[in-house]
Design an enzyme around this catalytic site. Structure first.
Site, mmCIF file in Angstrom:
data_model
loop_
_atom_site.group_PDB
_atom_site.id
_atom_site.type_symbol
_atom_site.label_atom_id
_atom_site.label_comp_id
_atom_site.label_asym_id
_atom_site.label_seq_id
_atom_site.Cartn_x
_atom_site.Cartn_y
_atom_site.Cartn_z
ATOM 1 N N GLN A 54 -7.355 -2.326 3.888
ATOM 2 C CA GLN A 54 -6.323 -1.502 3.258
ATOM 3 C C GLN A 54 -6.924 -0.687 2.101
ATOM 4 O O GLN A 54 -6.382 0.343 1.724
ATOM 5 C CB GLN A 54 -5.189 -2.404 2.761
ATOM 6 C CG GLN A 54 -4.061 -1.681 2.068
ATOM 7 C CD GLN A 54 -2.837 -2.553 1.911
ATOM 8 O OE1 GLN A 54 -2.112 -2.827 2.875
ATOM 9 N NE2 GLN A 54 -2.592 -3.032 0.703
ATOM 10 N N HIS A 81 -40.503 22.847 -10.505
ATOM 11 C CA HIS A 81 -40.593 22.052 -11.751
ATOM 12 C C HIS A 81 -39.875 22.755 -12.911
ATOM 13 O O HIS A 81 -40.241 22.567 -14.071
ATOM 14 C CB HIS A 81 -42.046 21.780 -12.145
ATOM 15 C CG HIS A 81 -42.915 21.328 -11.008
ATOM 16 N ND1 HIS A 81 -43.078 20.003 -10.686
ATOM 17 C CD2 HIS A 81 -43.626 22.043 -10.092
ATOM 18 C CE1 HIS A 81 -43.881 19.907 -9.631
ATOM 19 N NE2 HIS A 81 -44.226 21.134 -9.242
ATOM 20 N N SER A 97 0.830 -1.211 0.000
ATOM 21 C CA SER A 97 0.000 0.000 0.000
ATOM 22 C C SER A 97 0.861 1.256 0.000
ATOM 23 O O SER A 97 0.353 2.369 0.114
ATOM 24 C CB SER A 97 -0.931 -0.003 1.221
ATOM 25 O OG SER A 97 -0.194 -0.166 2.417
ATOM 26 N N SER A 124 -14.683 25.812 -27.808
ATOM 27 C CA SER A 124 -14.847 24.550 -28.518
ATOM 28 C C SER A 124 -13.777 24.462 -29.598
ATOM 29 O O SER A 124 -13.294 25.479 -30.091
ATOM 30 C CB SER A 124 -16.241 24.521 -29.150
ATOM 31 O OG SER A 124 -16.242 23.719 -30.308
ATOM 32 N N LYS A 159 -8.122 3.402 2.120
ATOM 33 C CA LYS A 159 -7.363 4.634 1.932
ATOM 34 C C LYS A 159 -7.549 5.275 0.564
ATOM 35 O O LYS A 159 -7.811 6.480 0.461
ATOM 36 C CB LYS A 159 -5.882 4.391 2.247
ATOM 37 C CG LYS A 159 -5.646 4.372 3.763
ATOM 38 C CD LYS A 159 -4.271 3.948 4.158
ATOM 39 C CE LYS A 159 -4.102 2.452 4.200
ATOM 40 N NZ LYS A 159 -5.076 1.709 5.015
ATOM 41 N N LYS A 199 -18.571 29.287 -29.191
ATOM 42 C CA LYS A 199 -18.873 28.667 -27.903
ATOM 43 C C LYS A 199 -18.083 29.217 -26.724
ATOM 44 O O LYS A 199 -16.912 29.568 -26.834
ATOM 45 C CB LYS A 199 -18.592 27.161 -28.000
ATOM 46 C CG LYS A 199 -19.563 26.457 -28.914
ATOM 47 C CD LYS A 199 -20.821 26.097 -28.199
ATOM 48 C CE LYS A 199 -20.707 24.653 -27.788
ATOM 49 N NZ LYS A 199 -21.831 24.205 -27.026
ATOM 50 N N GLU A 251 -19.438 21.784 -15.122
ATOM 51 C CA GLU A 251 -19.788 20.422 -15.559
ATOM 52 C C GLU A 251 -18.876 19.382 -14.906
ATOM 53 O O GLU A 251 -19.319 18.300 -14.527
ATOM 54 C CB GLU A 251 -19.693 20.319 -17.083
ATOM 55 C CG GLU A 251 -20.773 21.120 -17.796
ATOM 56 C CD GLU A 251 -20.495 21.213 -19.287
ATOM 57 O OE1 GLU A 251 -20.747 20.238 -20.001
ATOM 58 O OE2 GLU A 251 -20.018 22.266 -19.739
HETATM 59 N N1 ARG Z 1 -1.081 -1.501 5.041
HETATM 60 C C1 ARG Z 1 -2.032 -1.989 5.976
HETATM 61 C C2 ARG Z 1 -3.355 -1.230 5.831
HETATM 62 O O1 ARG Z 1 -3.356 -0.217 5.214
HETATM 63 C C3 ARG Z 1 -1.529 -1.797 7.367
HETATM 64 C C4 ARG Z 1 -2.045 -2.787 8.330
HETATM 65 C C5 ARG Z 1 -1.528 -4.117 7.998
HETATM 66 N N2 ARG Z 1 -1.810 -5.079 8.988
HETATM 67 C C6 ARG Z 1 -1.672 -6.377 8.728
HETATM 68 N N3 ARG Z 1 -1.940 -7.164 9.683
HETATM 69 N N4 ARG Z 1 -1.322 -6.819 7.555
HETATM 70 O O2 ARG Z 1 -4.397 -1.633 6.289
#
Ligand code: ARG
Length: 456
Positions: free
Chosen positions: A322, A156, A23, A277, A325, A283, A290
């Protein structure tokens, strides 16, 4: 990077699995929060005598240096590390040797990551709130300026009753004010410090969790270790608040797009916030509005990602989490980008008052006031409503408006009509007569704007 858990494993790692599992490409943005969390943890371990005070000091110093080096670009995040937590710990150990290896005592990445996201997001909530407040200021200023700018209100998408442009804008201010309060609520519920939950079952070490919370400026500690590591309500809640905010911006954008059209022409966007455009030379397109409308789908998508990711998870931590995020970071990034582009687009637009006034004059938006005129002279409302309907039909047939219909025509439909009806149906009279609390009269709009400013 050599795996932290190599002791348990006999095979070399597979590179593709490594990448799939990693990650670091998206969680390295939390490096400051990760390091601050680790400094607080190490400080507490030292204070509690769980590790030597001198080692705690060395760890804190080492972590501060890593933080500095990352900030100044002297140290780059290793893209082959599994995540930011592993990277920082490995770097600390490379610098301090065995002392660095003591940092992770009585901690797991499960509670570590739960802490980091909270810390990261509470800062982001502040950033979003600041942008939101900027927009609210612009709205209040514009609303005050246009408290008396007559515009038709619509239901409306049909012309309905007179409002002012300022009143219309203040409706959006109210929505955004609620968004702001949702963000506050969300931040409040994020204010529990999870460290000490460890992997899932707490720890046998005599931690002082309150102390860590105090150092990191949390009001409380989480009260159940399983929940502490597996709760992502705050991500879902924030994504929901941001989705609603985007829905508000999107509705606003829809109106801006309509108002820019030749059919309305109520506003003109500044050239810097419009595009041309590639083929049609005439335009001037409201692309920014948008795009904000379009990006709403993204943020709502992020919310759905989070809800779906969580819905089947058993306690406690699962690697699925994970995935939280990228979704919540994208939602926050998108909202920040949209707000910071939308606000100057709004403040730089030109309001074409005369066009608004002309459109308002054509839609019989004073018909209710015409009926009210009779009602105030004692005619029952339903009869007054019917008489006014007949007048409108006559106007449509003759191609005129209520303001230009002769008094004789009024009196033919209902003898109660007198010369003063023309004053009663003037749009300015209709607008400023609506001085009820929350109504569109200029005075009321100014009060609304003052009240919002006071709440900021
Ligand atoms: N990179 C992991 C996450 O974002 C961190 C936690 C990982 N924990 C584990 N037991 N593998 O969730």
């Amino acid at each position: 990077m050599a795996k932290m858990w190599a002791g348990r494993f006999s095979k070399e790692e597979n590179e593709q699995v490594n990448d799939f599992n990693s990650s670091i490409s998206f969680d390295s943005r939390m490096y400051q929060h990760d390091i601050m969390g680790s400094i607080a943890h190490a400080t507490m371990l030292g204070e509690q005598g769980i590790i030597e005070k001198s080692e705690a000091d060395a760890i804190c110093m080492g972590l501060s240096e890593i933080l500095d080096d990352l900030k100044n670009g002297r140290l780059a995040v290793d893209p082959s590390a599994e995540d930011i937590h592993m990277f920082v710990e490995a770097e600390l150990t490379a610098r301090l040797g065995d002392t660095g290896k003591r940092l992770h005592t009585a901690r797991s990445r499960n509670d570590q990551v739960a802490l980091d996201i909270r810390m990261y997001l509470r800062d982001e909530i502040e950033a979003v709130t600041a942008l939101l407040e900027e927009l609210l200021h612009v709205l209040c200023d514009l609303a005050k300026e246009h408290a008396g700018t007559v515009m038709s209100g619509y239901t409306h998408l049909q012309r309905a009753q007179p409002v002012s442009f300022g009143h219309h804008l203040m409706a959006y201010a109210q929505m955004l004010l609620r968004d702001r309060s949702r963000l506050f609520d969300c931040k409040k519920r994020m204010d529990d410090m999870p460290l000490g939950s460890c992997a899932l079952a707490g720890t046998t070490y005599p931690l002082n969790r309150e102390r860590v919370a105090e150092i990191l400026n949390f009001s409380h500690v989480t009260e159940n270790s399983l929940d502490g590591v597996s709760d992502r309500d705050f991500c879902m809640e924030l994504a929901a608040a941001l989705s609603i905010l985007m829905v508000h911006l999107s509705r606003f954008c829809e109106e801006i797009i309509l108002w820019c059209s030749w059919e309305f022409k109520f506003i003109e966007l500044d050239d810097a916030y419009a595009t041309g455009s590639s083929i049609m030379p005439q335009k001037k397109n409201p692309d920014i509005a948008e795009l904000v409308r379009g990006k709403t789908g993204r943020v709502v998508g992020d919310l759905v990602t989070l809800l779906t990711m969580m819905k089947g998870l058993p306690l406690a931590y699962n690697k699925d989490m994970q995935e939280d995020k990228e979704a919540i970071f994208d939602a926050v990034d998108t909202v920040k980008l949209c707000l910071s582009t939308f606000t100057p687009m709004l403040s730089s637009m030109t309001v074409l008052k005369d066009n608004m006034r002309q459109a308002a004059a054509k839609g019989f938006i004073n018909a209710t006031d015409c009926a009210d005129y009779l009602t105030k002279k004692g005619v029952p409302f339903r009869d007054a409503y019917k008489a006014t309907g007949q007048l409108v039909a006559q106007c449509i047939k003759e191609g005129c408006v209520l303001e230009t219909l002769p008094l004789a025509s009024y009196q033919a439909v209902c003898p109660v009509f007198e010369q003063d009806v023309y004053d009663a149906i003037r749009l300015e009279t209709c607008l400023n007569g609506r001085s009820v609390l929350g109504g569109p009269a200029a005075e009321s709009v100014r009060k609304q704007a003052d009240s919002v400013m006071k709440q900021l």
